[in-house]
Scaffold this motif. Structure first.
Motif, PDB file in Angstrom:
ATOM      1  N   GLY A  29       7.709  29.947 -16.509  1.00 14.74           N
ATOM      2  CA  GLY A  29       6.674  29.196 -15.775  1.00 14.74           C
ATOM      3  C   GLY A  29       7.290  27.694 -16.007  1.00 14.74           C
ATOM      4  O   GLY A  29       8.231  27.233 -16.198  1.00 14.74           O
ATOM      5  N   ASP A  30       6.318  26.813 -15.533  1.00 14.36           N
ATOM      6  CA  ASP A  30       6.713  25.548 -15.195  1.00 14.36           C
ATOM      7  C   ASP A  30       6.498  24.509 -16.418  1.00 14.36           C
ATOM      8  O   ASP A  30       6.736  23.319 -16.456  1.00 14.36           O
ATOM      9  CB  ASP A  30       6.149  24.861 -13.882  1.00 14.36           C
ATOM     10  CG  ASP A  30       4.534  24.982 -14.039  1.00 14.36           C
ATOM     11  OD1 ASP A  30       4.118  25.238 -15.060  1.00 14.36           O
ATOM     12  OD2 ASP A  30       3.796  24.463 -13.072  1.00 14.36           O
ATOM     13  N   ALA A  31       5.935  25.213 -17.542  1.00 13.65           N
ATOM     14  CA  ALA A  31       5.707  24.266 -18.732  1.00 13.65           C
ATOM     15  C   ALA A  31       6.114  25.363 -19.895  1.00 13.65           C
ATOM     16  O   ALA A  31       5.513  26.518 -19.908  1.00 13.65           O
ATOM     17  CB  ALA A  31       4.246  23.550 -18.594  1.00 13.65           C
ATOM     18  N   ALA A  32       6.026  24.544 -21.086  1.00 11.30           N
ATOM     19  CA  ALA A  32       6.215  25.339 -22.343  1.00 11.30           C
ATOM     20  C   ALA A  32       4.688  25.807 -22.717  1.00 11.30           C
ATOM     21  O   ALA A  32       3.744  25.669 -22.058  1.00 11.30           O
ATOM     22  CB  ALA A  32       6.695  24.724 -23.327  1.00 11.30           C
ATOM     23  N   ALA A  33       4.675  26.784 -23.554  1.00 12.48           N
ATOM     24  CA  ALA A  33       3.135  27.116 -24.045  1.00 12.48           C
ATOM     25  C   ALA A  33       2.421  28.183 -23.038  1.00 12.48           C
ATOM     26  O   ALA A  33       1.371  27.873 -22.930  1.00 12.48           O
ATOM     27  CB  ALA A  33       2.547  26.081 -24.853  1.00 12.48           C
ATOM     28  N   GLY A  34       3.070  29.146 -22.672  1.00 10.83           N
ATOM     29  CA  GLY A  34       2.391  29.868 -21.712  1.00 10.83           C
ATOM     30  C   GLY A  34       1.906  31.072 -22.602  1.00 10.83           C
ATOM     31  O   GLY A  34       1.986  31.212 -23.789  1.00 10.83           O
ATOM     32  N   GLY A  35       1.154  32.159 -22.207  1.00 16.27           N
ATOM     33  CA  GLY A  35       0.668  33.453 -22.541  1.00 16.27           C
ATOM     34  C   GLY A  35      -0.137  33.154 -23.831  1.00 16.27           C
ATOM     35  O   GLY A  35      -1.001  32.026 -23.659  1.00 16.27           O
ATOM     36  N   ALA A  36      -0.032  33.769 -24.893  1.00 14.65           N
ATOM     37  CA  ALA A  36      -1.057  33.577 -26.000  1.00 14.65           C
ATOM     38  C   ALA A  36      -0.881  32.117 -26.448  1.00 14.65           C
ATOM     39  O   ALA A  36      -1.556  31.771 -27.241  1.00 14.65           O
ATOM     40  CB  ALA A  36      -0.619  34.511 -27.005  1.00 14.65           C
TER      41      ALA A  36
ATOM     42  N   LEU B  98      -5.194  25.369 -35.203  1.00 11.96           N
ATOM     43  CA  LEU B  98      -3.921  24.640 -34.510  1.00 11.96           C
ATOM     44  C   LEU B  98      -4.194  24.728 -33.150  1.00 11.96           C
ATOM     45  O   LEU B  98      -4.672  25.641 -32.236  1.00 11.96           O
ATOM     46  CB  LEU B  98      -2.745  25.516 -34.903  1.00 11.96           C
ATOM     47  CG  LEU B  98      -2.276  25.719 -36.168  1.00 11.96           C
ATOM     48  CD1 LEU B  98      -1.154  26.805 -36.527  1.00 11.96           C
ATOM     49  CD2 LEU B  98      -1.824  24.582 -37.010  1.00 11.96           C
ATOM     50  N   ASP B  99      -3.665  23.532 -32.487  1.00 14.51           N
ATOM     51  CA  ASP B  99      -3.666  23.329 -30.962  1.00 14.51           C
ATOM     52  C   ASP B  99      -2.068  23.724 -30.662  1.00 14.51           C
ATOM     53  O   ASP B  99      -1.197  23.207 -30.746  1.00 14.51           O
ATOM     54  CB  ASP B  99      -3.528  21.592 -30.781  1.00 14.51           C
ATOM     55  CG  ASP B  99      -3.634  21.525 -29.343  1.00 14.51           C
ATOM     56  OD1 ASP B  99      -2.944  22.150 -28.630  1.00 14.51           O
ATOM     57  OD2 ASP B  99      -3.985  20.362 -29.164  1.00 14.51           O
ATOM     58  N   MET B 100      -2.345  24.820 -30.086  1.00 13.57           N
ATOM     59  CA  MET B 100      -0.885  25.758 -29.840  1.00 13.57           C
ATOM     60  C   MET B 100       0.022  25.124 -29.004  1.00 13.57           C
ATOM     61  O   MET B 100       1.231  24.975 -29.190  1.00 13.57           O
ATOM     62  CB  MET B 100      -1.312  27.270 -29.319  1.00 13.57           C
ATOM     63  CG  MET B 100      -2.130  28.063 -30.592  1.00 13.57           C
ATOM     64  SD  MET B 100      -1.090  28.325 -31.882  1.00 13.57           S
ATOM     65  CE  MET B 100      -0.296  29.871 -31.200  1.00 13.57           C
ATOM     66  N   PRO B 101      -0.717  24.770 -27.813  1.00 15.29           N
ATOM     67  CA  PRO B 101       0.103  23.887 -26.858  1.00 15.29           C
ATOM     68  C   PRO B 101       0.794  22.938 -27.368  1.00 15.29           C
ATOM     69  O   PRO B 101       2.323  22.525 -27.143  1.00 15.29           O
ATOM     70  CB  PRO B 101      -0.766  23.483 -25.473  1.00 15.29           C
ATOM     71  CG  PRO B 101      -1.779  24.463 -25.669  1.00 15.29           C
ATOM     72  CD  PRO B 101      -2.001  24.826 -27.136  1.00 15.29           C
ATOM     73  N   SER B 102       0.100  21.935 -28.089  1.00 14.96           N
ATOM     74  CA  SER B 102       0.904  20.832 -28.478  1.00 14.96           C
ATOM     75  C   SER B 102       1.953  21.151 -29.651  1.00 14.96           C
ATOM     76  O   SER B 102       2.808  20.441 -29.753  1.00 14.96           O
ATOM     77  CB  SER B 102      -0.377  19.885 -29.396  1.00 14.96           C
ATOM     78  OG  SER B 102      -1.161  19.449 -28.467  1.00 14.96           O
ATOM     79  N   LEU B 103       1.705  22.107 -30.372  1.00 17.55           N
ATOM     80  CA  LEU B 103       2.447  22.618 -31.526  1.00 17.55           C
ATOM     81  C   LEU B 103       3.847  23.118 -30.787  1.00 17.55           C
ATOM     82  O   LEU B 103       5.029  22.549 -31.467  1.00 17.55           O
ATOM     83  CB  LEU B 103       2.029  23.760 -32.307  1.00 17.55           C
ATOM     84  CG  LEU B 103       2.863  24.441 -33.288  1.00 17.55           C
ATOM     85  CD1 LEU B 103       3.259  23.291 -34.411  1.00 17.55           C
ATOM     86  CD2 LEU B 103       2.229  25.600 -34.046  1.00 17.55           C
ATOM     87  N   CYS B 104       3.974  23.833 -29.870  1.00 22.84           N
ATOM     88  CA  CYS B 104       5.172  24.169 -29.012  1.00 22.84           C
ATOM     89  C   CYS B 104       5.712  23.155 -28.576  1.00 22.84           C
ATOM     90  O   CYS B 104       7.083  22.946 -28.664  1.00 22.84           O
ATOM     91  CB  CYS B 104       4.634  25.256 -27.960  1.00 22.84           C
ATOM     92  SG  CYS B 104       3.909  26.646 -28.219  1.00 22.84           S
TER      93      CYS B 104
END
Length: 603
Positions: A281-288, A389-395
């Motif tokens: 994709g064009d950014a981190a933290a895709g999928g789950a 947890l904010d998953m996108p921010s953590l990634c």
């Protein structure tokens, strides 16, 4: 609960009497150290092992220890390494460690003299048998503790660590009172993990200890300790013809920038490996990993299985790892009876794990209501280190490291294997899009989390029929997650999530948005971590996998990333053999030889 379950997984604490900050063993009728404790460490261990000079050298200093005790040797050596900015990895084992509360009391009294004790007290593991790895002092200091017998610890090290230890501290109780720790075969195993010219030191000067170390390859000498005592022992490892420890790679490639890929990339980068992270994709933290609010919780078992050990150790490590990233638990979490987790099973968990430390605590119904701010029908378990947890921010935080290069818009099909350096496939079910990994039995399960407004939002996270965790804005909460083998309509998923709220809280609750994603799961619902194997059960060089984390990605990812990075870099993994076998992809090859392929897997 079977008696052997507790015996095999949870261990009893040392029986001690503490005066000031000095513990005394009631079992061995012996002191842990003399009155001039820190100076004793310097004159018995650090000086005779040559570590005053060694801390000025580059690279990570590897030191082993038999007998962690009150952590004094570690704290004094860590302070010296911090003074000279020398990375330290100290590995220590203890068959009867201090109870966490006893350790915390001692640490509080020592922290003014040795500040690392304040951090260590917070990171000190509960009394769960096995390996516990902790990162301290901003990552400069690594501590790997093994709760259990020294024979098991050294057997694991001799299998996985290679000859990398620069020094050993032998700090058990007197040989005539603690004979098992001074057995000749233990000294031989100790020598098997020593680098050339490694040093060893011990408080005792007993002749049988000196002879056992001599036989193991150490050239021993007596060290004058007057007027404190007559003498101690120190030596240098002189055995020849042994292969050195395997060095880690200089670079690696990770496929997938979700939480799994971000965790293993960060663990490698912190070992000075240059990591490229490729993302379709064009950014981190895709999928789950795109879910804005997920829940850190171990969903523990108390059945003595490999999965129970995995969940426990992964949760404990992940809770610690988040703290090192500056993500502190803000609310904690309550677990209440629901589905297969009956009230009796919750009581079994409390009975099983409760004596090991305060990381989980049984609460009665009224105590739980005070924590939650809601009316509850049952008693509960309190997990102070669980949180939303904010998953996108953590990634993104994990990938924010000078040693990581993030490369988006890279299709999986454009990545070639094999490579000259390690390739780690952390791309969920897309990890099977390579010839070497088509045998993996993976599938996708869809899910949805809803953000809801509530009259009375929760004060803490709640785990029961799904989870509820406080939202990022006032009077909101995240509720989830559905488990859909085929995708549902979003409105159906929203209705299912609203039903996860306790009945007393459903009135007035309204969804204000949702997030949908897919989880990757394996045919047996266990994660897949480690080497990749061909049909002859031989490892495929330089190809590794970290996927199928299912509904527990935010628990498994950190632990799996650390274990896999350790293996890739030639270090020992902080996981026992039962865990390594449980999540190894070799299990599919073995089953497929008996019953064929499932979930679209291929030879």
């Amino acid at each position: 609960m079977r008696p052997d379950v507790a015996d095999s997984e949870c261990i009893g604490p040392a029986r001690v009497r503490v005066e000031g900050d000095s513990p005394y063993s009631l079992d061995y009728q012996d002191i842990y150290h003399s009155a001039d404790a820190e100076r004793e460490v310097e004159r018995v261990f650090i000086g005779p092992c040559g570590l005053t000079e060694a801390v000025r050298q580059p690279g990570t200093l590897w030191v082993g220890e038999l007998g962690f005790g009150s952590g004094l040797n570690f704290a004094v050596l860590a302070a010296l390494c911090m003074q000279h900015n020398r990375p330290l990895h100290l590995v220590s084992c203890d068959a009867a460690p201090l109870h966490p509360q006893t350790f915390a009391d001692i640490a509080q009294k020592r922290s003014k003299r040795l500040p690392i004790y304040a951090e260590l007290a917070q990171a000190y593991p509960p009394l769960i048998q096995g390996w516990h790895r902790r990162h301290l002092a901003g990552g400069l200091i690594t501590l790997s503790l093994y709760w259990g017998d020294a024979q098991s610890a050294l057997a694991h090290l001799s299998t996985h660590a290679g000859r990398r230890f620069h020094a050993w501290f032998l700090d058990g109780f007197a040989p005539d009172r603690n004979t098992g720790m001074w057995a000749p075969e233990l000294m031989t195993k100790l020598g098997a993990v020593c680098a050339p010219n490694a040093t060893v030191a011990t408080f005792t000067s007993a002749g049988r200890v000196r002879r056992a170390l001599d036989a193991a390859g150490f050239a021993m000498r007596r060290v004058d300790q007057r007027p404190h005592k007559r003498e101690s022992l120190a030596g240098i490892y002189r055995a020849t013809g042994q292969a050195p420890a395997r060095q880690g790679p200089r670079q690696a490639t990770v496929v997938g920038a979700g939480l799994a890929g971000a965790c293993v990339a960060r663990a490698l980068a912190e070992r000075a490996v240059a990591v490229q992270v490729l993302e379709a994709g064009d950014a981190a933290a895709g999928g789950a990993s795109s879910i804005p609010l997920s829940m850190l919780h171990g969903r523990l078992l108390a059945d003595g299985s490999s999965e129970a050990r995995l969940r426990c150790h992964a949760y404990l490590y992940s809770s610690h790892r988040l703290r090192t990233l500056g993500i502190l638990p803000d609310t904690g979490a309550l677990q209440v009876p629901a589905g297969n987790m009956t009230s009796q099973r919750l009581r079994d968990l409390a009975e099983h794990y409760g004596p090991t430390g305060s990381w989980l605590q049984p609460l009665d119904r009224l105590e739980g209501q005070q924590r939650m701010g809601w009316a509850l029908e049952h008693d509960s378990l309190w997990f102070p280190d669980s949180q939303g947890l904010d998953m996108p921010s953590l990634c993104k935080r994990l990938l924010d490291h000078a040693g990581i290069e993030f490369i988006p818009n890279t299709p999986v099909d454009a990545i070639a294997t094999p490579t000259e350096h390690p390739l780690i496939l952390a791309a969920a079910s897309a990890s099977t899009h390579f010839p070497a990994t088509r045998y993996l039995e993976l599938s996708d399960v869809h899910g949805q989390v809803d953000m809801v407004t509530m009259e009375t939002p929760p004060l803490a996270s709640l785990l029961g029929n799904g989870y509820v965790t406080p939202g990022q804005t006032p009077r909101t909460a995240a509720v989830g997650s559905t488990y859909e083998y085929t995708p549902w309509d979003a409105s159906r998923a929203t209705e299912a999530n609203l039903q996860r709220l306790p009945e007393s809280q459903r009135a007035g609750a309204q969804s204000i948005g949702h997030a949908r994603a897919t989880r990757c799961v394996s045919s047996d619902r266990l994660p897949v971590v480690g080497d990749v194997y061909d049909q002859n059960h031989v490892c495929v060089p330089n190809v590794h996998v970290l996927t199928a984390l299912g509904s527990m990605g935010n628990v498994y990812s950190h632990y799996a990333g650390e274990v896999l990075a350790s293996q890739i870099c030639g270090e020992f993994p902080p996981a026992d053999e039962s865990i390594s076998e449980a999540w190894s992809s070799l299990r599919f090859r073995r089953r497929q030889a008996r019953r064929g392929y499932r979930l679209g897997a291929q030879p």
